[in-house]
Design a protein around this motif. Structure first.
Motif, PDB file in Angstrom:
ATOM      1  N   LYS A  40       0.893  -1.147  -0.037  1.00 42.33           N
ATOM      2  CA  LYS A  40       0.191  -0.172   0.198  1.00 42.33           C
ATOM      3  C   LYS A  40       0.732   1.314   0.040  1.00 42.33           C
ATOM      4  O   LYS A  40       0.660   2.253  -0.831  1.00 42.33           O
ATOM      5  CB  LYS A  40      -0.882   0.039   1.188  1.00 42.33           C
ATOM      6  N   ASP A  41       1.812   1.329   0.918  1.00 42.41           N
ATOM      7  CA  ASP A  41       2.796   2.445   0.905  1.00 42.41           C
ATOM      8  C   ASP A  41       3.411   2.487  -0.529  1.00 42.41           C
ATOM      9  O   ASP A  41       3.610   3.741  -0.959  1.00 42.41           O
ATOM     10  CB  ASP A  41       3.861   2.214   1.961  1.00 42.41           C
ATOM     11  N   PHE A  42       3.968   1.568  -1.249  1.00 44.33           N
ATOM     12  CA  PHE A  42       4.358   1.443  -2.584  1.00 44.33           C
ATOM     13  C   PHE A  42       3.811   2.108  -3.344  1.00 44.33           C
ATOM     14  O   PHE A  42       4.193   3.196  -4.269  1.00 44.33           O
ATOM     15  CB  PHE A  42       5.002   0.164  -2.688  1.00 44.33           C
ATOM     16  N   LEU A  43       2.341   1.626  -3.682  1.00 44.73           N
ATOM     17  CA  LEU A  43       1.514   2.267  -4.466  1.00 44.73           C
ATOM     18  C   LEU A  43       1.192   3.502  -4.286  1.00 44.73           C
ATOM     19  O   LEU A  43       1.045   4.501  -5.277  1.00 44.73           O
ATOM     20  CB  LEU A  43       0.496   1.277  -4.477  1.00 44.73           C
ATOM     21  N   GLY A  84       4.118   9.868 -18.823  1.00 42.28           N
ATOM     22  CA  GLY A  84       4.235   9.185 -20.224  1.00 42.28           C
ATOM     23  C   GLY A  84       4.936   7.618 -19.915  1.00 42.28           C
ATOM     24  O   GLY A  84       5.592   7.186 -20.682  1.00 42.28           O
ATOM     25  N   HIS A  85       4.804   7.369 -18.729  1.00 42.20           N
ATOM     26  CA  HIS A  85       5.551   5.811 -18.536  1.00 42.20           C
ATOM     27  C   HIS A  85       4.632   4.766 -17.619  1.00 42.20           C
ATOM     28  O   HIS A  85       3.625   5.393 -16.999  1.00 42.20           O
ATOM     29  CB  HIS A  85       6.941   6.061 -17.606  1.00 42.20           C
ATOM     30  N   ASN A  86       5.019   3.479 -17.841  1.00 46.20           N
ATOM     31  CA  ASN A  86       4.144   2.492 -17.209  1.00 46.20           C
ATOM     32  C   ASN A  86       5.105   1.566 -16.182  1.00 46.20           C
ATOM     33  O   ASN A  86       6.272   1.837 -16.386  1.00 46.20           O
ATOM     34  CB  ASN A  86       3.735   1.156 -18.352  1.00 46.20           C
ATOM     35  N   LEU A  87       4.311   1.044 -15.387  1.00 50.25           N
ATOM     36  CA  LEU A  87       5.009   0.120 -14.436  1.00 50.25           C
ATOM     37  C   LEU A  87       4.263  -0.728 -13.908  1.00 50.25           C
ATOM     38  O   LEU A  87       3.016  -0.702 -13.676  1.00 50.25           O
ATOM     39  CB  LEU A  87       5.426   0.809 -13.241  1.00 50.25           C
ATOM     40  N   ARG A  88       4.753  -2.262 -13.788  1.00 49.18           N
ATOM     41  CA  ARG A  88       4.071  -3.251 -13.531  1.00 49.18           C
ATOM     42  C   ARG A  88       4.585  -3.491 -12.077  1.00 49.18           C
ATOM     43  O   ARG A  88       5.745  -3.857 -11.862  1.00 49.18           O
ATOM     44  CB  ARG A  88       4.054  -4.277 -14.510  1.00 49.18           C
ATOM     45  N   VAL A  89       3.514  -3.825 -11.358  1.00 49.76           N
ATOM     46  CA  VAL A  89       4.169  -3.988  -9.901  1.00 49.76           C
ATOM     47  C   VAL A  89       3.050  -5.254  -9.539  1.00 49.76           C
ATOM     48  O   VAL A  89       1.906  -5.428  -9.819  1.00 49.76           O
ATOM     49  CB  VAL A  89       3.475  -3.025  -8.944  1.00 49.76           C
ATOM     50  N   LYS A  90       3.817  -6.270  -8.820  1.00 47.47           N
ATOM     51  CA  LYS A  90       3.133  -7.697  -8.443  1.00 47.47           C
ATOM     52  C   LYS A  90       3.307  -7.735  -6.997  1.00 47.47           C
ATOM     53  O   LYS A  90       4.456  -7.181  -6.235  1.00 47.47           O
ATOM     54  CB  LYS A  90       3.878  -9.089  -9.188  1.00 47.47           C
ATOM     55  N   CYS A  91       2.481  -8.372  -6.304  1.00 48.37           N
ATOM     56  CA  CYS A  91       2.484  -8.464  -5.028  1.00 48.37           C
ATOM     57  C   CYS A  91       1.720 -10.095  -4.678  1.00 48.37           C
ATOM     58  O   CYS A  91       0.687 -10.210  -5.005  1.00 48.37           O
ATOM     59  CB  CYS A  91       1.595  -7.568  -4.123  1.00 48.37           C
ATOM     60  N   PRO A  99      -4.551  -5.142   1.188  1.00 52.19           N
ATOM     61  CA  PRO A  99      -5.111  -4.033   1.276  1.00 52.19           C
ATOM     62  C   PRO A  99      -5.600  -3.495  -0.161  1.00 52.19           C
ATOM     63  O   PRO A  99      -5.105  -3.634  -1.233  1.00 52.19           O
ATOM     64  CB  PRO A  99      -3.913  -3.093   1.958  1.00 52.19           C
ATOM     65  N   THR A 100      -6.845  -2.936   0.076  1.00 49.15           N
ATOM     66  CA  THR A 100      -7.387  -2.055  -0.992  1.00 49.15           C
ATOM     67  C   THR A 100      -6.501  -1.074  -1.455  1.00 49.15           C
ATOM     68  O   THR A 100      -6.087  -0.383  -0.698  1.00 49.15           O
ATOM     69  CB  THR A 100      -9.013  -2.027  -0.780  1.00 49.15           C
ATOM     70  N   VAL A 101      -6.926  -0.816  -2.957  1.00 55.46           N
ATOM     71  CA  VAL A 101      -6.255   0.342  -3.392  1.00 55.46           C
ATOM     72  C   VAL A 101      -7.294   1.366  -3.803  1.00 55.46           C
ATOM     73  O   VAL A 101      -7.165   2.366  -4.524  1.00 55.46           O
ATOM     74  CB  VAL A 101      -5.290   0.281  -4.468  1.00 55.46           C
ATOM     75  N   LEU A 102      -8.598   1.060  -3.387  1.00 57.57           N
ATOM     76  CA  LEU A 102      -9.886   1.856  -3.994  1.00 57.57           C
ATOM     77  C   LEU A 102      -9.643   3.294  -3.431  1.00 57.57           C
ATOM     78  O   LEU A 102      -9.927   4.183  -4.047  1.00 57.57           O
ATOM     79  CB  LEU A 102     -10.978   1.291  -3.196  1.00 57.57           C
ATOM     80  N   GLY A 120     -10.426 -15.250  -5.477  1.00 60.59           N
ATOM     81  CA  GLY A 120     -10.788 -15.501  -3.931  1.00 60.59           C
ATOM     82  C   GLY A 120      -9.957 -14.564  -3.330  1.00 60.59           C
ATOM     83  O   GLY A 120      -9.833 -14.809  -1.957  1.00 60.59           O
ATOM     84  N   VAL A 121      -9.107 -13.645  -3.611  1.00 61.14           N
ATOM     85  CA  VAL A 121      -8.349 -12.731  -2.864  1.00 61.14           C
ATOM     86  C   VAL A 121      -9.342 -11.644  -2.192  1.00 61.14           C
ATOM     87  O   VAL A 121      -9.922 -10.905  -3.155  1.00 61.14           O
ATOM     88  CB  VAL A 121      -7.444 -11.869  -3.898  1.00 61.14           C
ATOM     89  N   ARG A 122      -9.226 -11.454  -1.120  1.00 64.47           N
ATOM     90  CA  ARG A 122     -10.130 -10.611  -0.205  1.00 64.47           C
ATOM     91  C   ARG A 122      -9.123  -9.112  -0.313  1.00 64.47           C
ATOM     92  O   ARG A 122      -8.015  -9.175   0.103  1.00 64.47           O
ATOM     93  CB  ARG A 122     -10.441 -11.027   1.014  1.00 64.47           C
ATOM     94  N   PHE A 123      -9.621  -8.180  -0.324  1.00 59.10           N
ATOM     95  CA  PHE A 123      -9.206  -6.799  -0.280  1.00 59.10           C
ATOM     96  C   PHE A 123      -9.763  -6.113   0.865  1.00 59.10           C
ATOM     97  O   PHE A 123     -10.897  -5.766   1.177  1.00 59.10           O
ATOM     98  CB  PHE A 123      -9.350  -5.900  -1.441  1.00 59.10           C
ATOM     99  N   LYS A 124      -8.946  -6.083   1.795  1.00 62.66           N
ATOM    100  CA  LYS A 124      -9.011  -5.430   3.185  1.00 62.66           C
ATOM    101  C   LYS A 124      -9.369  -3.883   3.053  1.00 62.66           C
ATOM    102  O   LYS A 124      -8.725  -3.228   2.459  1.00 62.66           O
ATOM    103  CB  LYS A 124      -7.968  -5.562   4.309  1.00 62.66           C
ATOM    104  N   GLY A 125     -10.518  -3.445   3.965  1.00 66.93           N
ATOM    105  CA  GLY A 125     -10.691  -2.069   4.064  1.00 66.93           C
ATOM    106  C   GLY A 125     -11.874  -1.783   2.873  1.00 66.93           C
ATOM    107  O   GLY A 125     -12.281  -0.455   2.586  1.00 66.93           O
TER     108      GLY A 125
END
Length: 161
Positions: A40-43, A84-91, A99-102, A120-125
């Motif tokens: 969450k802090d990273f995003l 103008g740049h992209n990044l793919r992030v995996k966790c 955690p949710t990123v909503l 089946g991945v739950r997003f807290k919050g």
């Protein structure tokens, strides 16, 4: 669009030294794997930092690796319209939960619900409600242990509440 360069990757690695577990480069694409405790802090950093300004969540999906523990990795595809740049992030979703990123990107609403419903991945919050299947449907169709023919036992969940 291009992927973030080495200078920005070095900045990320300095800022989140212990949280980044892997950086992969393939045909110009960059993918950063981040520990669940710091995702969450990273995003948030990627969205708010002036060097990145990742203002668009292009996609949020998951991949099931049944032989791996934890078995599901959640993938965030981010874009900065201004830079103008992209990044793919995996966790890796330990205990099938992240955690949710909503609160960072409103586009995450349907995407998180779809990942919850299919993997089946739950997003807290946040409250998660299924989109495509009945609310009481107990299976996750995009996990690799889901049978191609479906389950044979009658399922009494098709009430479409």
């Amino acid at each position: 669009m291009r992927y973030v360069g080495e200078e920005l990757l070095n900045l990320l690695q300095r800022e989140f030294k212990s949280a980044i577990t892997d950086v992969a480069r393939f045909r110009g694409e960059v993918c950063v794997t981040v520990d669940k405790s710091a995702i969450k802090d990273f995003l948030r950093f990627l969205k708010l930092d002036d060097n990145f300004k990742m203002d668009m969540l292009v996609d949020l999906t998951a991949v099931d690796y049944p032989e791996h523990t934890p078995r599901v990795v959640v993938v965030y595809q981010l874009r900065s319209l201004e830079k103008g740049h992209n990044l793919r992030v995996k966790c890796w979703a330990e205990n099938d939960e992240l955690p949710t990123v909503l609160d960072l990107w409103r586009a995450a609403d349907w995407l998180e619900r779809e990942v919850y419903e299919m993997f089946g991945v739950r997003f807290k919050g946040r409250e998660l409600r299924k989109l495509l299947l009945p609310q009481k449907y107990p299976y996750f169709p995009l996990r690799k242990d889901f049978p191609l023919e479906g389950y044979e036992e009658p399922c009494q969940v098709w009430d479409w509440e």
